[in-house]
Design a protein around this motif. Structure first.
Motif, PDB file in Angstrom:
ATOM      1  N   LEU A  39     -14.037  35.237 -45.874  1.00 17.21           N
ATOM      2  CA  LEU A  39     -13.889  33.645 -45.391  1.00 17.21           C
ATOM      3  C   LEU A  39     -15.691  33.202 -45.464  1.00 17.21           C
ATOM      4  CD1 LEU A  39     -11.538  33.365 -42.639  1.00 17.21           C
ATOM      5  CD2 LEU A  39     -11.200  32.929 -44.929  1.00 17.21           C
ATOM      6  N   TRP A  40     -16.221  34.239 -44.972  1.00 16.41           N
ATOM      7  CA  TRP A  40     -17.741  33.665 -45.113  1.00 16.41           C
ATOM      8  C   TRP A  40     -18.243  33.510 -46.507  1.00 16.41           C
ATOM      9  CZ3 TRP A  40     -21.804  37.569 -42.259  1.00 16.41           C
ATOM     10  CH2 TRP A  40     -22.939  36.853 -42.148  1.00 16.41           C
ATOM     11  N   LEU A  41     -18.064  34.354 -47.476  1.00 18.11           N
ATOM     12  CA  LEU A  41     -18.438  34.083 -48.669  1.00 18.11           C
ATOM     13  C   LEU A  41     -17.869  32.694 -49.215  1.00 18.11           C
ATOM     14  CD1 LEU A  41     -17.834  37.653 -50.146  1.00 18.11           C
ATOM     15  CD2 LEU A  41     -20.175  36.435 -50.250  1.00 18.11           C
ATOM     16  N   TRP A  42     -16.548  32.547 -49.123  1.00 20.59           N
ATOM     17  CA  TRP A  42     -15.954  31.179 -49.484  1.00 20.59           C
ATOM     18  C   TRP A  42     -16.826  29.932 -48.524  1.00 20.59           C
ATOM     19  CZ3 TRP A  42     -11.098  28.928 -47.094  1.00 20.59           C
ATOM     20  CH2 TRP A  42     -10.652  27.833 -47.884  1.00 20.59           C
ATOM     21  N   SER A  74     -11.948  33.690 -31.461  1.00 22.40           N
ATOM     22  CA  SER A  74     -12.706  34.538 -32.146  1.00 22.40           C
ATOM     23  C   SER A  74     -12.856  33.826 -33.478  1.00 22.40           C
ATOM     24  CB  SER A  74     -11.874  35.862 -32.294  1.00 22.40           C
ATOM     25  OG  SER A  74     -11.791  36.668 -30.951  1.00 22.40           O
ATOM     26  N   GLY A  75     -11.822  33.377 -34.122  1.00 20.73           N
ATOM     27  CA  GLY A  75     -11.954  32.808 -35.371  1.00 20.73           C
ATOM     28  C   GLY A  75     -13.006  31.649 -35.388  1.00 20.73           C
ATOM     29  N   PHE A  76     -12.873  30.600 -34.586  1.00 23.07           N
ATOM     30  CA  PHE A  76     -13.629  29.402 -34.115  1.00 23.07           C
ATOM     31  C   PHE A  76     -15.380  29.992 -34.014  1.00 23.07           C
ATOM     32  CE2 PHE A  76     -15.896  26.109 -32.119  1.00 23.07           C
ATOM     33  CZ  PHE A  76     -15.255  25.002 -32.499  1.00 23.07           C
ATOM     34  N   LEU A  77     -15.677  31.031 -33.333  1.00 26.07           N
ATOM     35  CA  LEU A  77     -16.876  31.340 -32.920  1.00 26.07           C
ATOM     36  C   LEU A  77     -17.492  32.059 -34.099  1.00 26.07           C
ATOM     37  CD1 LEU A  77     -16.748  32.324 -29.329  1.00 26.07           C
ATOM     38  CD2 LEU A  77     -17.748  30.507 -30.360  1.00 26.07           C
ATOM     39  N   MET A  78     -16.822  32.913 -34.893  1.00 24.79           N
ATOM     40  CA  MET A  78     -17.359  33.600 -36.287  1.00 24.79           C
ATOM     41  C   MET A  78     -17.642  32.498 -37.198  1.00 24.79           C
ATOM     42  SD  MET A  78     -17.321  36.657 -35.413  1.00 24.79           S
ATOM     43  CE  MET A  78     -17.712  36.292 -33.582  1.00 24.79           C
ATOM     44  N   SER A  79     -17.002  31.399 -37.361  1.00 28.02           N
ATOM     45  CA  SER A  79     -17.310  30.543 -38.372  1.00 28.02           C
ATOM     46  C   SER A  79     -18.532  29.815 -37.758  1.00 28.02           C
ATOM     47  CB  SER A  79     -15.971  29.305 -38.597  1.00 28.02           C
ATOM     48  OG  SER A  79     -15.336  29.948 -39.347  1.00 28.02           O
ATOM     49  N   LEU A 133     -20.620  30.553 -35.834  1.00 26.63           N
ATOM     50  CA  LEU A 133     -21.890  31.281 -35.524  1.00 26.63           C
ATOM     51  C   LEU A 133     -22.506  31.637 -36.780  1.00 26.63           C
ATOM     52  CD1 LEU A 133     -21.040  33.589 -32.620  1.00 26.63           C
ATOM     53  CD2 LEU A 133     -22.550  31.593 -32.661  1.00 26.63           C
ATOM     54  N   TYR A 134     -21.672  32.091 -38.043  1.00 23.83           N
ATOM     55  CA  TYR A 134     -22.128  32.726 -38.856  1.00 23.83           C
ATOM     56  C   TYR A 134     -21.979  31.843 -40.323  1.00 23.83           C
ATOM     57  CZ  TYR A 134     -22.195  37.007 -36.244  1.00 23.83           C
ATOM     58  OH  TYR A 134     -22.509  37.808 -35.193  1.00 23.83           O
ATOM     59  N   SER A 135     -21.043  31.020 -40.483  1.00 19.23           N
ATOM     60  CA  SER A 135     -20.760  30.431 -41.715  1.00 19.23           C
ATOM     61  C   SER A 135     -21.784  29.557 -42.555  1.00 19.23           C
ATOM     62  CB  SER A 135     -19.247  29.497 -41.689  1.00 19.23           C
ATOM     63  OG  SER A 135     -19.679  28.488 -40.715  1.00 19.23           O
ATOM     64  N   ASN A 136     -22.856  29.022 -41.648  1.00 15.78           N
ATOM     65  CA  ASN A 136     -23.901  28.275 -42.256  1.00 15.78           C
ATOM     66  C   ASN A 136     -25.062  29.321 -42.404  1.00 15.78           C
ATOM     67  OD1 ASN A 136     -22.791  25.850 -42.395  1.00 15.78           O
ATOM     68  ND2 ASN A 136     -23.366  25.227 -40.323  1.00 15.78           N
ATOM     69  N   ARG A 137     -24.918  30.638 -42.141  1.00 18.36           N
ATOM     70  CA  ARG A 137     -25.905  31.450 -42.523  1.00 18.36           C
ATOM     71  C   ARG A 137     -25.673  32.368 -43.894  1.00 18.36           C
ATOM     72  NH1 ARG A 137     -26.248  34.626 -36.946  1.00 18.36           N
ATOM     73  NH2 ARG A 137     -26.578  32.992 -35.294  1.00 18.36           N
ATOM     74  N   PRO A 138     -26.933  32.767 -44.594  1.00 18.65           N
ATOM     75  CA  PRO A 138     -26.669  33.524 -45.739  1.00 18.65           C
ATOM     76  C   PRO A 138     -25.898  35.024 -45.316  1.00 18.65           C
ATOM     77  CG  PRO A 138     -28.888  33.105 -45.423  1.00 18.65           C
ATOM     78  CD  PRO A 138     -28.379  32.355 -44.218  1.00 18.65           C
ATOM     79  N   ARG A 148     -15.489  26.163 -38.803  1.00 18.59           N
ATOM     80  CA  ARG A 148     -16.210  25.631 -39.883  1.00 18.59           C
ATOM     81  C   ARG A 148     -16.366  24.083 -39.943  1.00 18.59           C
ATOM     82  NH1 ARG A 148     -20.300  26.128 -43.175  1.00 18.59           N
ATOM     83  NH2 ARG A 148     -20.011  25.287 -45.112  1.00 18.59           N
ATOM     84  N   LEU A 149     -15.140  23.446 -39.508  1.00 19.59           N
ATOM     85  CA  LEU A 149     -15.071  22.038 -39.576  1.00 19.59           C
ATOM     86  C   LEU A 149     -16.198  21.454 -38.462  1.00 19.59           C
ATOM     87  CD1 LEU A 149     -14.157  19.208 -40.095  1.00 19.59           C
ATOM     88  CD2 LEU A 149     -12.343  19.530 -38.288  1.00 19.59           C
ATOM     89  N   PHE A 150     -16.309  22.048 -37.296  1.00 25.80           N
ATOM     90  CA  PHE A 150     -17.171  21.763 -36.126  1.00 25.80           C
ATOM     91  C   PHE A 150     -18.678  22.063 -36.627  1.00 25.80           C
ATOM     92  CE2 PHE A 150     -19.458  22.547 -32.155  1.00 25.80           C
ATOM     93  CZ  PHE A 150     -18.937  21.745 -31.310  1.00 25.80           C
ATOM     94  N   ALA A 151     -18.909  23.125 -37.448  1.00 21.86           N
ATOM     95  CA  ALA A 151     -20.042  23.403 -37.827  1.00 21.86           C
ATOM     96  C   ALA A 151     -20.843  22.448 -38.934  1.00 21.86           C
ATOM     97  CB  ALA A 151     -20.223  24.884 -38.485  1.00 21.86           C
ATOM     98  N   ILE A 152     -19.929  21.946 -39.631  1.00 21.97           N
ATOM     99  CA  ILE A 152     -20.554  20.932 -40.555  1.00 21.97           C
ATOM    100  C   ILE A 152     -20.256  19.437 -40.409  1.00 21.97           C
ATOM    101  CG2 ILE A 152     -19.869  22.434 -42.611  1.00 21.97           C
ATOM    102  CD1 ILE A 152     -17.587  21.022 -43.286  1.00 21.97           C
TER     103      ILE A 152
END
Length: 337
Positions: free
Chosen positions: A139-142, A53-58, A60-65, A190-194
């Motif tokens: 976390l998303w804001l951060w 859950s934590g992995f997928l939330m980051s 899917l969403y962390s690179n989006r506004p 987040r690491l995986f996304a960037i």
């Protein structure tokens, strides 16, 4: 919201975790399994669910506004409709069968579970999941602006440190008791996304599968006095999720196989409904055939029921609710004077 993508190996990992939960509950219906099942695998499976859950939330969403309203509606639509049906299903079954093994009795208990604050049976894991969805907005804001919102990173680190020092207090339905699973998963996502490049050699694939097997068998093979829930299992579960997401062809051959991906797709319904369905199946079939065949048929029925639940309830309700949100009337800007 941008179209969501899927990593087949993570779907397969989710399918393994859901099936492990089913397996861990079989002694309810076949008590002789306790004789050789020293330690269950249910905790390990739920730990993987939390890290996922934590992995997928980051991811899917962390690179989006940041769009908290859209995000929360999508999370609600994904979880709540089929969850509410499962709660009511168990409530009716509890009323009809006085000996049901995980009953819900009384209006207060039913309302508490519908409010996602209950702890009966498998429902206990839903409250911390929902609480993490709310926490993830911070976390998303951060992640979006680590300089401006560095205070969120500092407070998150302090919260994790204090929580770990206190031994992750509180009942299992509170996020504080399971915080490292979600946080480690979110950081790995987040690491995986960037990352521009990720480990994808054969060692990655072998390590993903070997660590997964070790995670599920370790407590049976190496008895220990330490509690399962904590930083160690959270880190191990997260590493498994990260390595599986890297999708080396060796691990993909197993995790991305069509049967496991299919089970992963229906995993939430399987998780919610397998105990009542197996209970009903063993009761109905037990009068006609011996225990073992009745149990095997009931397990198969749980998977079929989960597919039906996904097809009839889970997926349509998600599409309807997100469609209503997407097509809601938009407030027009006030005309310039």
């Amino acid at each position: 919201m941008a179209q969501e993508f899927r990593i087949a190996s993570l779907d397969g990992l989710r399918g393994i975790a859901a099936s492990a939960v089913v397996f861990s509950h079989l002694p309810f219906f076949y008590p002789s399994m306790y004789a050789w099942m020293k330690v269950g695998v249910g905790h390990e499976a739920v730990a993987i669910f939390f890290s996922l859950s934590g992995f997928l939330m980051s991811l899917l969403y962390s690179n989006r506004p940041v769009d908290a309203g859209n995000y929360l509606i999508h999370r609600f639509a994904r979880i709540y409709p089929v969850y509410a049906v499962a709660v009511l299903f168990v409530a009716v079954l509890s009323l009809a069968c006085a000996d049901y093994i995980q009953p819900l009795h009384g209006v207060g208990q039913i309302v508490r579970h519908l409010a996602m604050l209950g702890s009966t049976g498998v429902f206990w894991s839903i409250p911390p999941e929902i609480q993490f969805y709310l926490f993830f907005v911070l976390l998303w804001l951060w992640f979006q602006n680590p300089i401006r919102y560095q205070w969120i990173g500092v407070l998150t680190a302090v919260l994790l440190a204090v929580d770990a020092y206190l031994g992750f207090p509180g009942p299992g339905i509170l996020l504080t008791s399971k915080l490292p699973y979600f946080l480690f998963g979110a950081f790995a996502g987040r690491l995986f996304a960037i990352q521009k490049t990720r480990p994808d050699g054969p060692v990655t694939g072998v390590a993903a599968l070997a660590l997964l097997v070790f995670f599920f068998l370790c407590r049976s093979l190496i008895p220990t006095e330490t509690t399962f829930w904590g930083l160690t299992s959270a880190l191990t579960g997260t590493v498994i999720v990260y390595l599986a997401a890297c999708s080396n062809r060796i691990s993909e051959a197993v995790l991305a196989s069509r049967p496991l991906v299919f089970i992963g797709k229906i995993s939430f319904s399987l998780y919610l409904f397998h105990v009542p369905v197996i209970f009903i199946g063993t009761r109905l079939l037990g009068g006609f055939i011996s225990t073992e065949p009745a149990l095997l048929l009931s397990i198969a029925l749980a998977y079929v029921f989960a597919w039906a639940s996904y097809t009839i309830i889970e997926d349509p309700s998600r599409r309807i609710l997100t469609g209503l949100w997407k097509n809601r009337p938009q407030r027009l800007p006030a005309p310039a004077e």
